[in-house]
Design an enzyme around this catalytic site. Sequence first.
Site, short mmCIF file in Angstrom:
data_model
loop_
_atom_site.label_atom_id
_atom_site.label_comp_id
_atom_site.label_asym_id
_atom_site.label_seq_id
_atom_site.Cartn_x
_atom_site.Cartn_y
_atom_site.Cartn_z
CE LYS A 130 -3.94 2.30 2.46
NZ LYS A 130 -4.71 2.31 3.72
CE LYS A 190 -6.55 2.04 -0.75
NZ LYS A 190 -7.15 2.07 0.57
CB SER A 194 -11.34 7.57 -3.87
OG SER A 194 -10.17 8.11 -3.41
#
Length: 328
Positions: A201, A253, A279
């Site tokens: 991440k 991610k 997003s």
Amino acid sequence: MTPVIRPRRLRSTPAMRRLTAETRLHPAELILPMFVREGLAAPREISSMPGVQQHTIDSLVRAAAEAAEAGIGGVMLFGVPAARDARGSAADDPDGILNAATRALAREVGDALVVQTDLCLDEFTDHGHCGVLAEAPDGGSPEVDNDATLDRYCAMALAQAEAGSALLGLSGMMDGQVAAVRSALDGAGFERTAILAYAAKYASAFYGPFREAVDSQLVGDRRGYQQDPANRREGLREAALDLDEGADIVMVKPAMSYLDVLADVAAMSPVPVWAYQVSGEVAMIEAAAANGWIDRRRVIEETVTGIRRAGADAVLSYFAVELAGWLK
């Protein structure tokens, strides 16, 4: 000279292209991230993420039922509490918004969808960091205390498992988080509860709209624990550590800016590998489509196909339900 080898033969018609496609999408490979906010009387639109809402528990259950009808694989739930404090006390409150919503989802759609929960403190702390803070050794700004945070994660894990979450999404990027949570779950009799490790991440600028979605209180940044976008090998190292600690699934991610890392992890992982179309990726697609600059549907299909082609076995995407409808 007339070419003998003509790759275009396999692109000549829609039927031929469909027959020879190397990567296919299926609704079961899609997971929908969802937000539930305490204190709402009705769903609230998120301005930077068109079509995405903060839900009440009732509207959340209805939306999850629609997702199940669309045939997607699961939902990932994020909770937004009414009150926050330094240690994120609401995160492991059995009656807190995340755990209450999880019980409702597990009861209503748990047989049709994999109900998943985000296991991180950032939505619940008044400073917006993914863990509890401690004074820095050099007297500088407070830093996230890794090991004290693991204790909080274990408490969250037990609360979420008790509420009915089938899969816990460990997104905090603390060292040792998978091993700590696995031990806590097994010790409490939750051996069947699975762990999704956000293994690679990155400290990405693409999370901006998500901060609105969870009403983030972040002060500073998360570069001290999330990965540097410049580093590729480090993603493999993090994934290998999480696998050694017992992760059932590993995640990369964001997705689109880290397809090289995703491909690396997919090539070495013995367990499923997922990716999160975050997003900011969604917001850019929506903004460009609203201006007429791109074909929205084709871009959504192309981006998710690209994530799957790079090696993701499943994709978290805010487009999951809409895309599943197109695939049907």
